[in-house]
Every structure is written in C-alpha cells, then in structure tokens.
Write an enzyme that holds these catalytic residues in place. Structure first.
Site, short mmCIF file in Angstrom:
data_model
loop_
_atom_site.label_atom_id
_atom_site.label_comp_id
_atom_site.label_asym_id
_atom_site.label_seq_id
_atom_site.Cartn_x
_atom_site.Cartn_y
_atom_site.Cartn_z
N PHE A 10 135.22 67.99 -18.21
CA PHE A 10 135.81 68.97 -19.13
C PHE A 10 135.51 70.43 -18.72
O PHE A 10 136.42 71.20 -18.39
CB PHE A 10 135.29 68.66 -20.54
N THR A 34 133.12 59.34 -12.95
CA THR A 34 132.74 58.37 -13.98
C THR A 34 133.91 58.30 -14.96
O THR A 34 134.94 58.96 -14.76
CB THR A 34 131.50 58.85 -14.75
N THR A 132 122.37 72.91 -21.97
CA THR A 132 122.82 72.86 -23.36
C THR A 132 121.81 73.45 -24.32
O THR A 132 120.61 73.47 -24.03
CB THR A 132 123.09 71.38 -23.74
N ASP A 133 122.29 73.89 -25.48
CA ASP A 133 121.37 74.37 -26.52
C ASP A 133 120.60 73.21 -27.17
O ASP A 133 119.62 73.42 -27.88
CB ASP A 133 122.13 75.17 -27.61
N TYR A 158 120.16 62.12 -24.56
CA TYR A 158 120.94 63.12 -23.80
C TYR A 158 120.15 64.42 -23.66
O TYR A 158 119.95 64.92 -22.55
CB TYR A 158 122.28 63.39 -24.50
N SER A 159 119.69 64.97 -24.81
CA SER A 159 119.05 66.29 -24.72
C SER A 159 117.71 66.21 -23.98
O SER A 159 117.32 67.15 -23.28
CB SER A 159 118.90 66.94 -26.10
N LYS A 162 118.57 66.32 -20.34
CA LYS A 162 118.94 67.68 -19.94
C LYS A 162 117.71 68.57 -19.90
O LYS A 162 117.56 69.41 -19.00
CB LYS A 162 120.00 68.27 -20.89
P1 NAD Z 1 131.92 65.75 -18.97
O1 NAD Z 1 131.25 64.49 -19.36
O2 NAD Z 1 133.28 66.06 -19.47
O3 NAD Z 1 132.00 65.83 -17.37
C1 NAD Z 1 130.94 65.48 -16.53
C2 NAD Z 1 131.48 65.33 -15.11
O4 NAD Z 1 130.37 65.01 -14.24
C3 NAD Z 1 132.49 64.19 -14.97
O5 NAD Z 1 133.60 64.63 -14.22
C4 NAD Z 1 131.73 63.10 -14.24
O6 NAD Z 1 132.56 62.29 -13.43
C5 NAD Z 1 130.75 63.92 -13.42
N1 NAD Z 1 129.52 63.18 -13.05
C6 NAD Z 1 128.76 62.42 -13.88
N2 NAD Z 1 127.72 61.90 -13.19
C7 NAD Z 1 127.83 62.36 -11.93
C8 NAD Z 1 127.06 62.20 -10.75
N3 NAD Z 1 125.96 61.43 -10.75
N4 NAD Z 1 127.44 62.83 -9.62
C9 NAD Z 1 128.55 63.59 -9.60
N5 NAD Z 1 129.35 63.77 -10.68
C10 NAD Z 1 128.99 63.17 -11.83
O7 NAD Z 1 130.89 66.89 -19.35
P2 NAD Z 1 131.17 68.41 -19.78
O8 NAD Z 1 131.34 68.46 -21.25
O9 NAD Z 1 132.18 69.00 -18.90
O10 NAD Z 1 129.75 69.05 -19.47
C11 NAD Z 1 129.47 69.65 -18.19
C12 NAD Z 1 128.05 70.18 -18.18
O11 NAD Z 1 127.90 71.14 -19.23
C13 NAD Z 1 126.99 69.09 -18.45
O12 NAD Z 1 125.88 69.37 -17.63
C14 NAD Z 1 126.64 69.28 -19.93
O13 NAD Z 1 125.32 68.87 -20.17
C15 NAD Z 1 126.80 70.78 -20.06
N6 NAD Z 1 127.14 71.25 -21.42
C16 NAD Z 1 128.20 70.70 -22.11
C17 NAD Z 1 128.54 71.21 -23.36
C18 NAD Z 1 129.70 70.66 -24.14
O14 NAD Z 1 129.91 71.06 -25.30
N7 NAD Z 1 130.53 69.79 -23.58
C19 NAD Z 1 127.79 72.26 -23.92
C20 NAD Z 1 126.72 72.79 -23.19
C21 NAD Z 1 126.42 72.29 -21.93
#
Ligand code: NAD
Ligand code: TYD
Length: 362
Positions: A10, A34, A132-133, A158-159, A162
């Site tokens: 995303f 994934t 993440t927060d 999860y947290s 992280k």
């Molecule tokens: P998501 O789950 O939509 O996407 C994660 C991506 O990482 C996927 O494309 C997946 O295929 C890939 N991936 C997973 N394991 C992998 C691996 N071992 N090697 C390579 N690729 C791998 O997540 P997102 O919501 O886009 O979040 C992205 C980052 O931002 C994460 O680190 C998350 O912790 C952080 N984050 C997300 C949010 C939120 O609201 N979504 C908020 C703050 C921080």
C-alpha cells in the site's frame, strides 16, 4: 538510484508512483509479493525504464547483496513488513521473520555495502526505516499525543516486531555508524489500501451489501493520515533528516473508529446510494473486540514540522472523499485483490464471526 523494499504494498507503491511522478531518479523495487504485495498497483510503470521490479525477500542476503552491488543505490527506504495487527494475533511468526529477522539481514547487507563505499558516497548514503506510532503503545483519553521522547511500549505482536526492528536500526547507527533515519507514522488511508484494514474494508463490504464489523464499542481512537502525505514526509526526512533521529508523522486527525465508519457510510450514501434508499449505516455490526486492542493513538508531528517544514496537504475531509471516490472508480483492482490467499483470510476472519453472530451478509 534508490532501493525501495515493499514497494508493491500500500504505502510503498504509493511512494514509488509519487517518486517517479516527481523526478527521474530510478527505483529498484524489492518486494516478496506476499498476499499484500500487488504488482497490478504498479501497472502504470510497465515499460518505464526508471522502475526495476525484483521479486524477493529482504532476508535473502545473497539477493540483496547482489542488488546493492549492481545498482549502487544512494539510499534504501525500507517499507517491507507484515503490517496487519489482526493477522499478527492469529499468526505472529511471519511478523518476527520479516519485521525482525528480515530487517536485521537487510541492515547487515546494507552495512556491508555502505562500509565499502568511497568517503563521499559513504557520507551521502541513507537508510530510511519506515515504522509506526504503534510502537509507543496505547494512550488514555487525556494523555498528550506521542512525541519522539515517548517510551516504547508495544502491545501487539505486530507493534512488538516493528519496535524490535526500530531498535535494530537504532543500534546499527550507534554501533556501526550506519547513516539511518526512522519515521513513526500514524494510520494511513488512501488509494491501493488492502481491504483488510478498517477504511477499505468498510467501503468494500458496504458496496457488497455485507456487514461492517466494528470491534468492541467502536470508540478506539486512531490518528489518520492520507497516504500521499506520508510519502511527502518520507521524502522530506530522506533529504533532510538528522542521522540517528526518529521523526513522528501524523495528520492531527484523531477520530474514533465508529466516526470513521459513519463518515464512509455518509459518503457512499451520497456518491453511490443503496438501491433500497436506506443508509449504509444499516450494515454496521458490532463484533467481538480485538484481543489487547490499543485504545488510542495520537501523534505529535511538531518535530518534523519544526526541523523540516513538513505539513500534511490533506485534511481528513478531503482525503476520505478522494479515497471513497478512488474505490468507486477502481472496482476491478478491488476484485482482483480479493482473490486467492487474501480472500481465504477474510472469509476465515470476518465472515465466520459474522455468521456466528447471525449477521453475515447484513
Ligand atoms: P502492506 O502490507 O500493504 O505492504 C507490505 C509490502 O511488503 C507488501 O508488498 C509485501 O509483499 C512486502 N513484503 C512483506 N514481507 C516482505 C519481505 N520479507 N521481503 C520483501 N517484501 C516483503 O503494508 P503498508 O501498509 O504499505 O506498510 C508499509 C510499511 O509502513 C510497513 O513497514 C508498516 O509497518 C509501515 N506503516 C504502515 C502504516 C499503515 O497505516 N498502513 C502506518 C505506519 C507505518
Ligand atoms: P486497522 O486498519 O487494522 O489498523 P490498526 O489496527 O493498525 O490501527 O484498524 C484500525 C482500527 O479499526 C483499529 O482500532 C481496529 C478497528 N477495526 C474495526 O473496528 N473493524 C475492522 O474490521 C477492522 C479491520 C479494524
């Protein structure tokens, strides 16, 4: 050249699309694909020589070493992670594997590459870790918002995973001098968000005539940021962030979950009214709460504003309208993403519970 990990997810995909819309610096995009990684999100980059997509794992040291040697990126931005709290409760192992071990292996590969760079490139190199927060734990209704000084008190698998990765990144800076910066962002929403997370799930279920599952009393509070604003914050920190520092990123948009669900329903009532003339609110269904559910997150993003002049461009009102409109216009993306492994998970997690409550299909 920059190396992005998790760029088919995303936020990573939004980041890659924005990056290449704004400049010509090429991107190597390493993603394991994934259930959460979706190449279709990047379809507009097909044939674009500035985007090199590589399917693979951040924990595959040989592959990462090769990519670093071949492409010589000036920076690595690490989005790759397992990201869904509910999944982490049902199956935490993948979270430890990717978020902890994967980040460790990535850091080691990057350290090896960075150590061998000539002095000027070594000084300019950056490793930006996207976090993440949720690492700060849960706030009461009256606590001040999280600052970068808050203690880490992660509550979900999860947290916790992280938080562990953040600590590894911090240690690689303090011990080895790796030039790192970390961002801790609040809940994102916007285009290409997988419909297992609150906002896209509510939109997709509402349109499918299904129940809208609200956990517990629906009064848990999250701070919401439009994904493009998260991307602009990351770009800003990448260029100007102080080494070894963490930067909170947030939208100053604290909302209880039930208010989010009601807002989504109101927008759908306006933009795609139900055939029977009733409100989508009729589909709201209160379900069993998430175990260990954090009550409130709130982000104080003043450090990022003060040091780097960053502010979000969207308010919640403008961002959520754009988001609902995007989902209405992109039914095919949603249908495709709901197939396969992802679909099985949703059925197991939500449909079974709602069926047990006698509310499936609302
Ligand atoms: P998501 O789950 O939509 O996407 C994660 C991506 O990482 C996927 O494309 C997946 O295929 C890939 N991936 C997973 N394991 C992998 C691996 N071992 N090697 C390579 N690729 C791998 O997540 P997102 O919501 O886009 O979040 C992205 C980052 O931002 C994460 O680190 C998350 O912790 C952080 N984050 C997300 C949010 C939120 O609201 N979504 C908020 C703050 C921080
Ligand atoms: P989510 O989008 O999973 O993000 P996070 O857990 O990382 O904050 O959930 C956002 C909030 O919405 C959280 O308090 C849990 C709640 N929620 C529901 O009430 N129903 C749902 O179906 C989902 C997915 C989440």
């Amino acid at each position: 050249m920059i190396l992005i990990t998790g760029g088919a997810g995303f936020i990573g995909a939004n980041f890659v699309l924005d990056w290449l819309a704004q400049n010509d610096e090429p991107v190597v995009n390493l993603d394991k694909l994934t259930y959460a990684g979706n190449p279709e999100t990047l379809a507009s980059l097909e044939g674009d020589g500035r985007h090199v997509f590589v399917q693979g794992d951040i924990g595959d040291s040989k592959l990462v070493d090769r990519l670093l040697a071949e492409h010589k990126p000036r920076a690595v931005v690490n989005f790759a992670a397992e990201s869904h709290v509910d999944r982490s409760i049902h199956g935490p192992e993948d979270f430890v594997e990717t978020n902890v071990l994967g980040t460790f292996r990535l850091l080691e590969s990057v350290r090896g590459h960075w150590s061998a760079l000539p002095a000027d490139q070594k000084a300019a190199f950056r490793f930006l870790h996207v976090s993440t927060d949720e690492v700060y734990g849960s706030l009461s209704a009256t606590d001040p918002a999280f600052t970068e000084e808050n203690k880490y008190e992660p509550n979900s698998p999860y947290s916790a995973s992280k938080a562990a990765s953040d600590h590894l990144v911090r240690a690689w800076h303090h011990t080895y001098g790796l030039p790192v910066v970390t961002t801790n962002c609040s809940n994102n929403y916007g285009p290409f968000h997988f419909p297992e997370k609150l906002i896209p799930l509510m939109i997709v279920n509402a349109l499918a005539g299904k129940a809208l599952p609200v956990y517990g009393d629906g009064m848990q509070v999250r701070d919401w940021l439009y994904v493009k604003d998260h991307c602009s914050a990351i770009r800003r920190v990448l260029e100007g962030g102080r080494l070894g520092e963490t930067y909170n990123v947030g939208g100053w948009n604290e909302k209880p979950n039930i208010e989010i669900v009601n807002t989504v329903c109101a927008l759908l009532d306006e933009l795609r009214p139900r055939a029977d003339g009733k409100s989508y609110r009729e589909q709201i269904s209160y379900v069993t709460d998430r175990p260990g559910h954090d009550r409130r997150y709130a982000i104080d993003a003043r450090k990022l504003e003060r040091e780097l002049g960053w502010k979000p461009a969207e308010t919640f009102d403008t961002g959520i309208r754009k988001t609902v409109e995007w989902y209405l216009a992109n039914g095919e993306w949603v249908a495709n993403v709901q197939s396969g492994a992802y679909r099985e998970w949703v059925e197991k997690q939500y449909d079974a519970e709602l069926a047990a409550a006698g509310k499936a299909g609302a």
